[in-house]
Design an enzyme around this catalytic site. Sequence first.
Site, PDB file in Angstrom:
ATOM      1  CG  ASP A  84      -2.645  -6.985  26.745  1.00 32.98           C
ATOM      2  OD1 ASP A  84      -3.273  -6.735  25.708  1.00 32.98           O
ATOM      3  OD2 ASP A  84      -3.153  -7.562  27.727  1.00 32.98           O
ATOM      4  CG  ASP A 133       6.570  -4.445  28.881  1.00 36.54           C
ATOM      5  OD1 ASP A 133       7.440  -4.152  29.702  1.00 36.54           O
ATOM      6  OD2 ASP A 133       5.818  -3.622  28.336  1.00 36.54           O
ATOM      7  CG  ASP A 164       2.808 -10.496  27.216  1.00 33.55           C
ATOM      8  OD1 ASP A 164       1.648 -10.949  27.261  1.00 33.55           O
ATOM      9  OD2 ASP A 164       3.238  -9.656  28.018  1.00 33.55           O
TER      10      ASP A 164
END
Length: 226
Positions: free
Chosen positions: A26, A180, A24
């Site tokens: 961000d 995340d 990922d």
Amino acid sequence: MSKESISAPVLTIPPGEFAAYIFDCDGTLADTMPTHYRAWQTALGENAREFPEAMFYELGGVPTARIVEILNERHGYAMPVAATVEHKEALFLSMSHEVAAIEPVVALARKYHGSKPLAVASGGHRRIVMSTLRALGIADLFDAIVCSEDYRRGKPSPDPFLEAALRLDVAPERCLVFEDTRHRHRRRHRRGHAVGARAAAAAVSAHFRPPALGGAGVERDGEGMR
């Protein structure tokens, strides 16, 4: 905030041989989340009161346009989706100099560049993702960069990661994904075991704990898609 790499956390890779690595962007490769939130607060104007920071993190990875739609649906707003997205992204780009690398993850990408297929799978628009990767000097590390324009179902669906595996020409179960933690738990809740089985992904994890982001420590992890 100066554009320095976040170097405090230690990243531990699970045992096993992985054919490819998918990241990922961000909150995983780049510490962009506080900057994204500031851009949202400005773009939403008086409606920002209905978009608290906890909700922002809950929706981490959800495409920008969908977030505007969710706010409209929940609160009866009539914000123009395209115009709001454009305004928010322009604000983020103007703040992009604040973004720092999350160094343990970036270091892993540098380590495997040239020896393993690497991809980014993001819920962001391509111009934003590419701006972030270029600002950190890491865009050239990746063989595929999948953004919100490249799939129909965004996160928490596994589709962005499955599309990245497809573009790398590697079976999903042979990929290790770094994402995340919040995104992972939301995907598990929505997909259930049947969908996870159809995704044919490996049950593996990698964990690291970065320093405080926005005043709070945030646990993040990578997982084999499942």
